[in-house]
Design an enzyme around this catalytic site. Structure first.
Site, PDB file in Angstrom:
ATOM      1  N   LYS A  54       0.828  -1.201   0.000  1.00 56.28           N
ATOM      2  CA  LYS A  54       0.000   0.000   0.000  1.00 56.28           C
ATOM      3  C   LYS A  54       0.865   1.255   0.000  1.00 56.28           C
ATOM      4  O   LYS A  54       0.606   2.202  -0.766  1.00 56.28           O
ATOM      5  CB  LYS A  54      -0.929   0.003   1.216  1.00 56.28           C
ATOM      6  CG  LYS A  54      -2.059  -1.006   1.152  1.00 56.28           C
ATOM      7  CD  LYS A  54      -2.833  -1.046   2.459  1.00 56.28           C
ATOM      8  CE  LYS A  54      -3.928  -2.094   2.417  1.00 56.28           C
ATOM      9  NZ  LYS A  54      -4.605  -2.266   3.716  1.00 56.28           N
ATOM     10  N   GLN A  98      -5.065  -1.399   9.534  1.00 64.76           N
ATOM     11  CA  GLN A  98      -4.964  -2.741   8.963  1.00 64.76           C
ATOM     12  C   GLN A  98      -5.580  -3.789   9.891  1.00 64.76           C
ATOM     13  O   GLN A  98      -5.284  -3.824  11.084  1.00 64.76           O
ATOM     14  CB  GLN A  98      -3.489  -3.085   8.692  1.00 64.76           C
ATOM     15  CG  GLN A  98      -3.252  -4.429   8.047  1.00 64.76           C
ATOM     16  CD  GLN A  98      -3.829  -4.510   6.651  1.00 64.76           C
ATOM     17  OE1 GLN A  98      -3.787  -3.545   5.898  1.00 64.76           O
ATOM     18  NE2 GLN A  98      -4.375  -5.653   6.308  1.00 64.76           N
ATOM     19  N   ASP A 121     -11.445   2.855   3.804  1.00 63.08           N
ATOM     20  CA  ASP A 121     -11.815   1.438   3.767  1.00 63.08           C
ATOM     21  C   ASP A 121     -13.326   1.265   3.623  1.00 63.08           C
ATOM     22  O   ASP A 121     -13.807   0.161   3.369  1.00 63.08           O
ATOM     23  CB  ASP A 121     -11.336   0.747   5.049  1.00 63.08           C
ATOM     24  CG  ASP A 121     -10.515  -0.507   4.757  1.00 63.08           C
ATOM     25  OD1 ASP A 121     -10.277  -0.810   3.566  1.00 63.08           O
ATOM     26  OD2 ASP A 121     -10.103  -1.180   5.717  1.00 63.08           O
TER      27      ASP A 121
END
Length: 298
Positions: A54, A98, A121
């Protein structure tokens, strides 16, 4: 019949290229460089690789990457305090914590703490609610990637398509079903309590498998000519590679389904690459929406 392979790597590369163009335009016209903050708690090997990818791809697209790597024993209070600092930081447009988090941290509490305007997200209830209402917003990355691949494989317009979503998770199944409804599909959500799951799957023009069970969907579950989007990423033993070796398989028995379907995503190389690409696109969207700017085409 042998299905056409839906190349997620190639489509993700095109999306990243479009993100790079959008970032360049924002830098030139608005002096704006979007920034993405990624928080990793602990030493999970897969998560470490994912976070590194990422960060690299964020920078390759011309955006700023802010990495926060915290030890496994980080308290819930300390993680929430970091999220609040990132919420208040004007240079941070997107925040991604995460998953999975260590067991002593309440994941739901962390998700709720993220500013919905920075929730790239797409997991905050406010963003989930916007999907339900059919309003623009920050969409979960993997479901968004599924829809992009399905539209490309099926000619761009999903209106009237009979879609079956296998799996009803909050992360993939439910948002995929809602996004497909917003594309004017007729959607059936299939789950563990459904009756005659194989027959329901066979009814689909578009089958999205997101159940987390290796090769559950057999070839005779697939309608001839259907488009199959396999979200599963399962690691199974691969003794043919040597003792203790493994390989990745999807939720679909690929070797069987590829002989029946019209188009199918491979595993790996299908939905997976789209997740990070959609995350980068969401960061650009968040940067623009927070400032009342038009979002460049991507």
């Amino acid at each position: 019949m042998t299905a056409t392979l839906i190349d997620g790597k190639a489509r993700a590369a095109r999306l990243r290229e479009a993100v790079s163009g959008a970032v360049a335009a924002l830098k030139a016209t608005e002096a704006l460089t979007p920034g993405l903050a990624v928080v990793l708690v602990g030493e999970d090997p897969a998560s470490k690789v994912y976070v590194a990818n990422k960060a690299r791809q964020t920078e390759e697209c011309g955006m700023r990457s802010f990495e926060h790597r915290l030890p496994e024993e980080t308290s819930e209070a300390d993680l929430l305090a970091l999220v609040e600092r990132l919420n208040a930081d004007p240079d941070v447009d997107g925040i991604l914590v995460q998953m999975p988090l260590p067991g002593h941290i309440d994941t739901d509490k962390v998700v709720l703490a993220i500013d919905p305007a920075k929730d790239v997200d797409g997991l905050h209830p406010q963003n989930a609610g916007r999907i339900v209402l059919g309003k623009p917003g920050l969409v979960p990355c993997t479901p968004q990637g599924c829809v992009i691949l399905a539209k490309e494989a099926m000619g761009g317009d999903l209106s009237g398509v009979n879609a079956v979503v296998l799996g009803r998770s909050i992360l993939v199944g439910k948002p995929v079903a809602l996004l497909l409804q917003n594309e004017n599909c007729t959607v059936t959500m299939v789950h563990s309590r459904s009756r005659d799951i194989a027959a329901l799957c066979r009814s689909a023009d578009l089958l999205v498998a997101a159940v987390g069970r290796p090769q559950m969907v057999r070839g005779d579950w697939v309608k001839p000519g259907a488009t199959v989007i396999d979200v599963g990423i399962n690691r199974v033993p691969a003794p043919e590679k040597g003792e203790g070796k493994t390989r990745l398989v999807g939720d679909v028995a690929f070797d069987e389904a590829v002989e029946v379907a019209g188009a199918i995503t491979p595993v790996p190389g299908g939905v997976g690459p789209m997740t990070i690409a959609c995350l980068l696109a969401n960061t650009v969207v968040a940067a623009c929406q927070r400032r009342g700017l038009a979002v460049p085409a991507m």
